[in-house]
Design an enzyme around this catalytic site. Sequence first.
Site, mmCIF file in Angstrom:
data_model
loop_
_atom_site.group_PDB
_atom_site.id
_atom_site.type_symbol
_atom_site.label_atom_id
_atom_site.label_comp_id
_atom_site.label_asym_id
_atom_site.label_seq_id
_atom_site.Cartn_x
_atom_site.Cartn_y
_atom_site.Cartn_z
ATOM 1 N N ASP A 197 -58.665 -134.564 10.986
ATOM 2 C CA ASP A 197 -60.764 -133.887 10.754
ATOM 3 C C ASP A 197 -60.717 -131.857 11.140
ATOM 4 O O ASP A 197 -61.436 -131.388 11.144
ATOM 5 C CB ASP A 197 -61.751 -134.142 11.978
ATOM 6 N N LEU B 88 -61.967 -133.165 25.067
ATOM 7 C CA LEU B 88 -62.079 -134.738 26.544
ATOM 8 C C LEU B 88 -62.770 -135.493 25.686
ATOM 9 O O LEU B 88 -62.126 -136.916 25.080
ATOM 10 C CB LEU B 88 -62.621 -134.363 27.400
ATOM 11 N N SER B 89 -63.683 -135.085 25.032
ATOM 12 C CA SER B 89 -64.592 -136.310 23.963
ATOM 13 C C SER B 89 -63.429 -136.749 22.585
ATOM 14 O O SER B 89 -63.656 -137.635 22.390
ATOM 15 C CB SER B 89 -65.394 -134.782 22.998
ATOM 16 N N GLY C 12 -64.676 -130.353 27.586
ATOM 17 C CA GLY C 12 -65.619 -130.352 26.812
ATOM 18 C C GLY C 12 -65.059 -131.122 25.277
ATOM 19 O O GLY C 12 -64.897 -132.664 25.141
ATOM 20 N N TYR C 13 -65.319 -130.570 23.933
ATOM 21 C CA TYR C 13 -64.413 -131.010 22.645
ATOM 22 C C TYR C 13 -63.043 -132.041 22.906
ATOM 23 O O TYR C 13 -63.052 -132.832 22.478
ATOM 24 C CB TYR C 13 -64.779 -130.319 22.321
ATOM 25 N N ASN D 292 -63.797 -121.471 26.009
ATOM 26 C CA ASN D 292 -63.297 -122.879 26.062
ATOM 27 C C ASN D 292 -62.495 -123.326 24.836
ATOM 28 O O ASN D 292 -61.738 -123.857 25.496
ATOM 29 C CB ASN D 292 -64.928 -123.509 25.725
ATOM 30 N N ASP D 293 -62.516 -123.545 23.448
ATOM 31 C CA ASP D 293 -62.066 -123.558 22.733
ATOM 32 C C ASP D 293 -62.109 -123.027 21.164
ATOM 33 O O ASP D 293 -62.945 -122.012 21.371
ATOM 34 C CB ASP D 293 -62.277 -124.996 22.450
ATOM 35 N N ASP E 229 -74.186 -125.089 30.588
ATOM 36 C CA ASP E 229 -72.618 -124.969 30.132
ATOM 37 C C ASP E 229 -73.031 -123.651 29.067
ATOM 38 O O ASP E 229 -72.277 -122.791 29.036
ATOM 39 C CB ASP E 229 -71.953 -126.187 30.181
#
Length: 287
Positions: free
Chosen positions: A166, A181-182, A178-179, A136-137, A63
């Site tokens: 943060d 979801l984490s 990706g990030y 993605n972001d 990815d």
Amino acid sequence: MHFLLFSNVNKDPGQKVTDRLERLIRSRGHGVTLLLEGDESPEDVIPDETMKSVDVVIVLGGDGTMLRASHAIGNCTVPMIGLNLGTTGFLTEVECSAMEDMVDRLIRGDYVVEKRMRLTGVISKAGEKLEYSALNDVVIIREGVLRLIALRIYVNDVFFDTYEADGVIISTPTGSTGYNLSAGGPIVAPGTRTIVLTPISPHSLSKKSIVFDAGDRIRISLVEKRKTQINEGIVSFDGYKNYEISVDDEVEVMASDIPLHLIRLEQRSFYEVISKKLDRPIHPPEA
């Protein structure tokens, strides 16, 4: 037809898979342009003159390689498909065992194209504007020691909230797995047109993810948190194009007018794919 092979040399040691794919395409009487990349960002966008002759982009990697390839082709709308040499593979479509079938179906035009929304991010600092895209972001995160940064959020030029965290993630539906979801954000079906804003480790437990319409413009300003503390942050586009920002610098994020064209060979349900990738049962348990 003419194919562009965008291959991650770190995922394909010795170019064994890449060379096999090139031979396969040429044996069918079609042309190939080969572009080898590592895990770093492509230095430049592929020239328009090169892309004019390309009918399909095949990305060999995971990815991350797909994201880098989406930046390398710029605003070109040539469709792209991923041959998975990675692990999870939300974006990559085909496993190596199905390579020959993939080539034959691409030549026949036996596929569908999904349009995936991208983001445009504009950084405003010291009178200068820098514009970049993201599939993605767009992530704004603190820089340096362990401390929070303060981010003032505006939506369509109306003040929305101030986050002490943060950082924040502004994600497309594609990037929601990706990030986002984490960090505890929602999974969003990739065919929708929404923008997800998710705080990263917010100071207040009441700060949750927000889902905005694709027509909304999100403007984020880094503000001074304490007189004795220098606030600095980093803006990251798809995890590897990184730029420093300071107090009073702004980042505006909106949906791009130019989507990424992603080839799908199978009409698989997104929810079935999610269940498989996240190791959830495809069928409900028996009573």
